[in-house]
Design a protein around this motif. Structure first.
Motif, PDB file in Angstrom:
ATOM      1  N   VAL A  14       0.898  -1.015  -0.014  1.00 40.06           N
ATOM      2  CA  VAL A  14      -0.006   0.009  -0.101  1.00 40.06           C
ATOM      3  C   VAL A  14       0.749   1.195   0.077  1.00 40.06           C
ATOM      4  O   VAL A  14       0.468   2.169  -0.589  1.00 40.06           O
ATOM      5  N   TYR A  15       1.853   1.253   0.765  1.00 43.13           N
ATOM      6  CA  TYR A  15       2.922   2.553   0.684  1.00 43.13           C
ATOM      7  C   TYR A  15       3.488   2.759  -0.458  1.00 43.13           C
ATOM      8  O   TYR A  15       3.500   3.694  -0.927  1.00 43.13           O
ATOM      9  N   LEU A  16       3.857   1.651  -1.135  1.00 43.80           N
ATOM     10  CA  LEU A  16       4.355   1.997  -2.921  1.00 43.80           C
ATOM     11  C   LEU A  16       3.157   2.410  -3.652  1.00 43.80           C
ATOM     12  O   LEU A  16       3.573   3.108  -4.518  1.00 43.80           O
ATOM     13  N   LEU A  17       2.062   1.882  -3.449  1.00 42.13           N
ATOM     14  CA  LEU A  17       0.773   2.312  -4.282  1.00 42.13           C
ATOM     15  C   LEU A  17       0.514   3.623  -3.975  1.00 42.13           C
ATOM     16  O   LEU A  17       0.127   4.470  -5.109  1.00 42.13           O
ATOM     17  N   LEU A  18       0.746   4.091  -2.777  1.00 48.16           N
ATOM     18  CA  LEU A  18       0.115   5.440  -2.261  1.00 48.16           C
ATOM     19  C   LEU A  18       1.298   6.476  -2.381  1.00 48.16           C
ATOM     20  O   LEU A  18       1.173   7.744  -2.260  1.00 48.16           O
ATOM     21  N   SER A  19       2.788   5.962  -2.712  1.00 53.71           N
ATOM     22  CA  SER A  19       3.707   6.849  -2.494  1.00 53.71           C
ATOM     23  C   SER A  19       3.719   7.909  -3.799  1.00 53.71           C
ATOM     24  O   SER A  19       2.950   7.771  -4.866  1.00 53.71           O
ATOM     25  N   ASN A  20       4.330   8.904  -3.552  1.00 54.26           N
ATOM     26  CA  ASN A  20       4.466   9.999  -4.606  1.00 54.26           C
ATOM     27  C   ASN A  20       4.657   9.560  -5.851  1.00 54.26           C
ATOM     28  O   ASN A  20       4.278   9.899  -6.989  1.00 54.26           O
ATOM     29  N   GLN A  21       5.707   8.606  -6.093  1.00 51.08           N
ATOM     30  CA  GLN A  21       5.948   7.728  -7.281  1.00 51.08           C
ATOM     31  C   GLN A  21       4.885   6.741  -7.504  1.00 51.08           C
ATOM     32  O   GLN A  21       5.122   6.039  -8.671  1.00 51.08           O
ATOM     33  N   GLY A  22       3.960   6.275  -6.797  1.00 50.84           N
ATOM     34  CA  GLY A  22       3.215   5.138  -6.996  1.00 50.84           C
ATOM     35  C   GLY A  22       1.988   5.554  -7.911  1.00 50.84           C
ATOM     36  O   GLY A  22       1.862   6.687  -8.101  1.00 50.84           O
ATOM     37  N   PRO A  23       1.402   4.522  -8.349  1.00 50.32           N
ATOM     38  CA  PRO A  23       0.203   4.764  -9.284  1.00 50.32           C
ATOM     39  C   PRO A  23      -0.923   5.516  -8.619  1.00 50.32           C
ATOM     40  O   PRO A  23      -1.688   6.142  -9.263  1.00 50.32           O
ATOM     41  N   LEU A  24      -1.197   5.382  -7.218  1.00 56.75           N
ATOM     42  CA  LEU A  24      -2.123   6.231  -6.754  1.00 56.75           C
ATOM     43  C   LEU A  24      -1.744   7.371  -5.855  1.00 56.75           C
ATOM     44  O   LEU A  24      -2.372   7.891  -5.005  1.00 56.75           O
ATOM     45  N   GLY A  25      -0.364   7.709  -6.158  1.00 54.78           N
ATOM     46  CA  GLY A  25       0.159   9.198  -5.468  1.00 54.78           C
ATOM     47  C   GLY A  25      -0.648  10.068  -5.274  1.00 54.78           C
ATOM     48  O   GLY A  25      -0.656  10.856  -4.415  1.00 54.78           O
ATOM     49  N   GLY A  26      -1.237  10.566  -6.320  1.00 48.20           N
ATOM     50  CA  GLY A  26      -2.338  11.619  -6.712  1.00 48.20           C
ATOM     51  C   GLY A  26      -3.335  11.664  -5.397  1.00 48.20           C
ATOM     52  O   GLY A  26      -3.866  12.820  -5.411  1.00 48.20           O
ATOM     53  N   LEU A  27      -3.832  10.375  -4.869  1.00 50.47           N
ATOM     54  CA  LEU A  27      -4.489  10.522  -3.698  1.00 50.47           C
ATOM     55  C   LEU A  27      -4.375  11.328  -2.578  1.00 50.47           C
ATOM     56  O   LEU A  27      -5.104  11.819  -1.831  1.00 50.47           O
ATOM     57  N   ASP A  28      -3.042  11.419  -2.385  1.00 50.10           N
ATOM     58  CA  ASP A  28      -2.429  11.947  -0.932  1.00 50.10           C
ATOM     59  C   ASP A  28      -3.055  11.446   0.051  1.00 50.10           C
ATOM     60  O   ASP A  28      -3.284  11.765   1.118  1.00 50.10           O
ATOM     61  N   TRP A  29      -2.982   9.828   0.034  1.00 46.25           N
ATOM     62  CA  TRP A  29      -3.423   9.105   1.054  1.00 46.25           C
ATOM     63  C   TRP A  29      -2.325   8.517   2.065  1.00 46.25           C
ATOM     64  O   TRP A  29      -2.632   8.040   3.025  1.00 46.25           O
ATOM     65  N   LEU A  30      -1.009   8.525   1.640  1.00 45.70           N
ATOM     66  CA  LEU A  30       0.238   8.143   2.359  1.00 45.70           C
ATOM     67  C   LEU A  30      -0.063   9.204   3.586  1.00 45.70           C
ATOM     68  O   LEU A  30      -0.176  10.163   3.744  1.00 45.70           O
ATOM     69  N   PHE A  31       0.393   8.203   4.737  1.00 47.03           N
ATOM     70  CA  PHE A  31       0.498   8.831   6.070  1.00 47.03           C
ATOM     71  C   PHE A  31      -0.740   9.380   6.554  1.00 47.03           C
ATOM     72  O   PHE A  31      -0.748  10.455   7.263  1.00 47.03           O
ATOM     73  N   THR A  32      -2.011   8.900   5.965  1.00 46.49           N
ATOM     74  CA  THR A  32      -3.219   9.397   6.488  1.00 46.49           C
ATOM     75  C   THR A  32      -4.027   8.343   7.042  1.00 46.49           C
ATOM     76  O   THR A  32      -3.744   7.040   6.605  1.00 46.49           O
ATOM     77  N   PRO A  33      -5.084   8.661   7.974  1.00 44.12           N
ATOM     78  CA  PRO A  33      -6.006   7.401   8.511  1.00 44.12           C
ATOM     79  C   PRO A  33      -6.668   6.840   7.089  1.00 44.12           C
ATOM     80  O   PRO A  33      -6.829   5.531   7.227  1.00 44.12           O
TER      81      PRO A  33
END
Lengths: 239, 234, 285
Positions: B82-101
């Motif tokens: 999930v980290y890699l998915l949500l990371s800035n470089q990841g495919p879902l980075g645009g969601l800005d969900w990393l480090f959020t509940p």
């Protein structure tokens, strides 16, 4: 009008056909018994009549209307089955009785429930957990659960197999009663030829998926047309 | 042992004082785990029931071992994924969900989902095989058949809920990686325990552990009451 | 069946007993910080000690806070940490027998290349932190009571700022240095790091650069950013502490030979050492 008319109905798995009935009629308001050895396809025939399975080939006409692959709910709900081994829900006896009507969005009155419980000798068991009943009691609950729905056709699959004579008597009385009082059409599958003789207006013999002969019960037992029927009622047909 | 006794006293003190930081951590823990559990149940129970009710489903020989494997997913591996998915470089980075509940809920949902599916499937398969046929014969629609079968299998379905809840409220690997353990924002009980242990505050860490245990007990007690009530006492 | 089970248990016990035979090496439990373990320094040094003293060193790499707690509880024989004030308290309270300088490196303030607080090139970390607080630019704190966290808090104090974790810009993570750097890289935050870990992970930190502290320790103009490491044998009155081996370890670690190895470690990989020797024997060589 016939309750059921079957024409060229086959039900096959891969290379084996368990039911191959060229023609068959179930007349409105009659009790039709189907006898035959185990594995003759009797239970599968009942499942086809309850629209639980669809025939591979052929046509089933129910109350004048041909039935397609998708059976309308209201058509399906005019028919119900009591199986050899009743599957009751893990609830009280009375809520088992309510269950079928609840599916239809209806709520039976307490007196209606009580009437059916009384009729089948279950009055004291209304609140008992259904899973604690004896085999005979359980089968009577299953019958009451089916009858409260007021089906136009009731299908019975070996309803008294392995039951004691007392329970057999109660259940057979009830079958007779609803047939005469409510003119419910009944198809009774049994391996017990004496039961067929006691209850049925007409009796048919099924062997290897085929319907060998259907005749008025009196004729079926006294002067059948087919020699296999004669052998079966004599008890000579050994499989 | 001193640390244990001290931890008990500490836990009671923390609870008595209603320490705001502690309440916040407990609140977030319940929010994240609760949301993940609800989502996993909403999609997992129907999926499990569907697979359980169609024994000849195509590809079951592959699907079921896959579900069983999913039931043992290591949380830290899910967290990494999930980290890699949500990371800035990841495919879902645009969601800005990393480090959020929200990201934490996503990770925990992934952990809980196979557990719910697998145990629901097993529970549904555990009921009498003739039940669905009987229900259809009584006039049940497919939906009514599935619902009634689930109610009949309520013991097993409750086990699915309990197992899923237990696995996510106690996991630390995924919430640590995906949430980042930010004080006041993504810190939950398990990550707080790791932190306090690393700081050498064993008593506080143990106290947090006791609170976690108490929460789990209260939740499981509630699940059990619910199951008994739905079952009309049996 | 039952006999076979008994036999199996006996064999298993015997095998376990053999493992703890008298020829086994002495065990030293070393509680240290993640920075010394993660940098690879211990892996490079310790085999020399193990063969010379026929000992085995069990490294417990944790935060400075936990390392000191382990020593306090007698769960470690020797601690190697970097939080000078707390080390002195540890010895003063009688948990350790004495403290020796081992080595030092330095901290640097890193931040996003865009530098929203405009701190690039400032010579003092405290000034930079002041600017960051004024701009409310995101800052990632270790928040784990580690040596680095202790240093960070000291720098805020020097800057005259009380960081408040309820403020959105100050993010207290409670995580290790590696995880905190990754967090800063993802979120465009500033953070305080030891230079060694930053250099070791630099390849994966494309969004970050050194803001205060320069490219080598020689360019670091802020004495407050110095990061000394000390070694302390745990007080033998804790019971079960291998004080003899612990003292041998301190002698060995501060010896000129080993100090030279410390000073050379990392030059090949990073072009500069990760740690600088600082022991008494080294300074008096």
């Amino acid at each position: 009008m016939n309750t059921y008319t079957l024409a060229g109905v086959r039900h096959c798995y891969e290379d084996r056909c368990v039911v191959a009935v060229e023609e068959m009629e179930v007349k409105e308001g009659e009790i039709l018994a189907i006898v035959g050895p185990s594995g003759a396809g009797k239970s599968t025939l009942l499942r086809l009549l309850n629209f639980l399975e669809h025939p591979t080939n052929g046509r089933i006409i129910h109350e004048g209307l041909p039935v397609g692959a998708e059976v309308p709910l209201e058509v399906r709900r005019r028919v119900t089955t009591v199986f050899q081994h009743p599957v009751l829900l893990r609830r009280s006896v009375s809520s088992n009785l309510r269950f079928g009507l609840k599916l239809r969005g209806e709520r039976p009155s307490e007196t209606e429930i009580q009437t059916w419980l009384d009729a089948l000798g279950l009055a004291d068991l209304s609140d008992a957990p259904a899973r604690t009943l004896s085999a005979g009691e359980a089968q009577r609950v299953a019958l009451a659960r089916a009858l409260i729905l007021g089906p136009s056709a009731l299908l019975l699959d070996e309803p008294t197999a392995n039951l004691d004579p007392y329970n057999v008597g109660l259940i057979e009385d009830m079958i007779r009663r609803i047939n005469t009082e409510q003119t419910t059409t009944i198809v009774l599958v049994t391996h017990n030829i004496f039961q067929a003789r006691r209850l049925a207006d007409r009796t048919g013999l099924m062997i290897g998926g085929e319907l060998i002969e259907v005749a008025a019960t009196e004729k079926f037992f006294s002067s059948p047309d087919d020699h296999r029927t004669a052998a079966f009622v004599r008890g000579d047909l050994v499989y | 042992m001193d640390t244990l006794a001290e931890a008990l006293v500490n836990a009671l003190k923390l609870l008595r004082d209603m320490d705001p930081a502690l309440l916040e951590t407990v609140g977030l823990t319940l929010q994240v785990t609760g949301a993940a559990l609800v989502i996993a149940l909403i999609i997992g129970i129907p999926t499990g029931a569907a697979i359980g009710l169609s024994p000849g489903v195509r590809g079951a020989g592959f699907l079921i071992p896959l579900i069983y494997t999913g039931m043992g997913l290591p949380p830290v591996a899910v967290g990494l994924f999930v980290y890699l998915l949500l990371s800035n470089q990841g495919p879902l980075g645009g969601l800005d969900w990393l480090f959020t509940p929200t990201g934490m809920v996503l990770a925990q949902t992934i952990i809980a989902f196979p557990l719910v599916v697998g145990l629901t499937m097993a529970a549904v398969r555990g009921v009498d095989a003739q039940l669905p046929v009987q229900l259809r014969a009584l006039g049940a629609t497919r939906r009514q058949t599935a619902l009634t079968t689930l109610v009949e299998a309520r013991m097993g379905v409750t086990a699915a809920v309990v197992a899923a809840f237990g696995s996510i409220i106690s996991e630390v690997g995924a919430v640590m990686l995906v949430g980042g353990n930010i004080e006041g924002r993504t810190r939950v009980l398990t990550t707080a325990i790791v932190l306090e242990t690393r700081k050498g505050n064993f008593a506080l860490a143990l106290a947090l552990g006791l609170i976690l245990l108490a929460l789990a007990f209260v939740a499981n007690f509630a699940f059990y009451r619910l199951q008994v009530r739905r079952g009309g006492g049996s | 069946m039952r006999n076979r089970l008994v036999l199996l248990i006996v064999v298993a016990l015997a095998a376990a007993a053999c493992r703890s035979g008298s020829n086994d090496p002495d065990v030293l439990r070393l509680a240290t910080t993640t920075s010394t373990a993660d940098s690879g320094l211990l892996e490079a040094l310790l085999p020399g000690f193990e063969s010379q003293y026929n000992a085995r060193v069990d490294v417990i790499a944790v935060g400075t806070g936990q390392a000191l707690s382990l020593g306090e509880a007698g769960d470690a024989d020797v601690v190697l940490v970097h939080a000078r004030d707390r080390e002195d308290v540890f010895v003063a309270e009688g948990h350790g027998t004495f403290r020796s300088d081992v080595m030092y490196n330095d901290f640097v303030l890193v931040g996003p290349i865009a530098d929203p607080a405009g701190v690039l090139g400032m010579s003092l970390a405290a000034d930079a932190l002041n600017a960051i607080a004024a701009a409310e630019a995101p800052f990632a704190s270790r928040g784990d009571d580690s040596g680095t966290h202790t240093k960070e808090l000291g720098l805020w104090e020097a800057a005259g700022v009380v960081p408040d974790p309820t403020k959105i810009w100050y993010q207290s993570l409670g995580q290790g240095m590696g995880a905190t750097l990754q967090f800063a890289n993802e979120t465009g935050s500033y953070t305080l790091t030891d230079r060694g870990t930053f250099l070791a992970q630099r390849a994966t930190l494309s969004a970050l650069d050194v803001m205060v502290g320069g490219t080598t320790i020689d360019e670091n103009a802020d004495p407050a950013l110095l990061n000394p490491y000390g070694v302390i044998p745990v007080n033998p009155d804790k019971g079960g502490v291998n004080v003899h081996l612990a003292e041998q370890f301190v002698d060995w670690l501060t010896s000129v030979d080993v100090q030279r190895q410390i000073g050379e470690y990392g030059i090949g990989t990073f072009g500069q050492p990760l740690f600088y020797p600082d022991s008494e024997p080294w300074k008096n060589r």
